[in-house]
Design a protein around this motif. Sequence first.
Motif, PDB file in Angstrom:
ATOM      1  N   ARG A   1      55.150  -2.426  32.949  1.00  0.00           N
ATOM      2  CA  ARG A   1      55.573  -3.739  33.454  1.00  0.00           C
ATOM      3  C   ARG A   1      54.802  -4.061  34.723  1.00  0.00           C
ATOM      4  O   ARG A   1      54.587  -3.185  35.549  1.00  0.00           O
TER       5      ARG A   1
ATOM      6  N   GLY B   1      55.092  -3.090  25.585  1.00  0.00           N
ATOM      7  CA  GLY B   1      55.814  -1.955  25.022  1.00  0.00           C
ATOM      8  C   GLY B   1      55.353  -1.673  23.604  1.00  0.00           C
ATOM      9  O   GLY B   1      54.664  -2.479  22.985  1.00  0.00           O
ATOM     10  N   ASP B   2      55.735  -0.533  23.102  1.00  0.00           N
ATOM     11  CA  ASP B   2      55.364  -0.100  21.754  1.00  0.00           C
ATOM     12  C   ASP B   2      56.443  -0.538  20.765  1.00  0.00           C
ATOM     13  O   ASP B   2      57.300   0.244  20.377  1.00  0.00           O
ATOM     14  N   ARG B   3      56.404  -1.791  20.371  1.00  0.00           N
ATOM     15  CA  ARG B   3      57.437  -2.305  19.459  1.00  0.00           C
ATOM     16  C   ARG B   3      57.384  -1.653  18.088  1.00  0.00           C
ATOM     17  O   ARG B   3      58.414  -1.358  17.497  1.00  0.00           O
TER      18      ARG B   3
ATOM     19  N   GLN C   1      56.956   1.952  28.396  1.00  0.00           N
ATOM     20  CA  GLN C   1      56.575   0.561  28.625  1.00  0.00           C
ATOM     21  C   GLN C   1      55.794   0.474  29.936  1.00  0.00           C
ATOM     22  O   GLN C   1      55.957   1.316  30.815  1.00  0.00           O
TER      23      GLN C   1
ATOM     24  N   ARG D   1      55.430   2.049  35.214  1.00  0.00           N
ATOM     25  CA  ARG D   1      55.419   2.699  33.902  1.00  0.00           C
ATOM     26  C   ARG D   1      56.802   3.316  33.732  1.00  0.00           C
ATOM     27  O   ARG D   1      57.247   4.087  34.572  1.00  0.00           O
TER      28      ARG D   1
ATOM     29  N   ALA E   1      55.470  -7.564  30.443  1.00  0.00           N
ATOM     30  CA  ALA E   1      55.809  -6.255  29.905  1.00  0.00           C
ATOM     31  C   ALA E   1      55.003  -5.977  28.646  1.00  0.00           C
ATOM     32  O   ALA E   1      54.749  -6.888  27.848  1.00  0.00           O
TER      33      ALA E   1
END
Length: 80
Positions: A47, A63-65, A45, A19, A61
């Motif tokens: 991973r 993530g908060d795009r 993120q 994290r 991965a």
Amino acid sequence: MRRAVRQSADPFWAGVVARLRVAGVRTAHHARMPEPTNRRCDVEQIRTFTVRAGRIVGIRAVGDRLGVFIQLGWDRPATE
């Protein structure tokens, strides 16, 4: 922020989960944001690294795009 790294106890998956925090300033071109905004962004993120014979053989991965785009001032395209 503390880095959290855990090894899996699942006997069917050998790997590492990390994290992490990603932070920076947007100063370059992006396909959805052609002009640099020079705004800051800070998101987390997750991973996962799949390991075989002591080597990383896969990376995934999450993530908060959307969070990234909102923090950077993305002007969403209008819906029709």
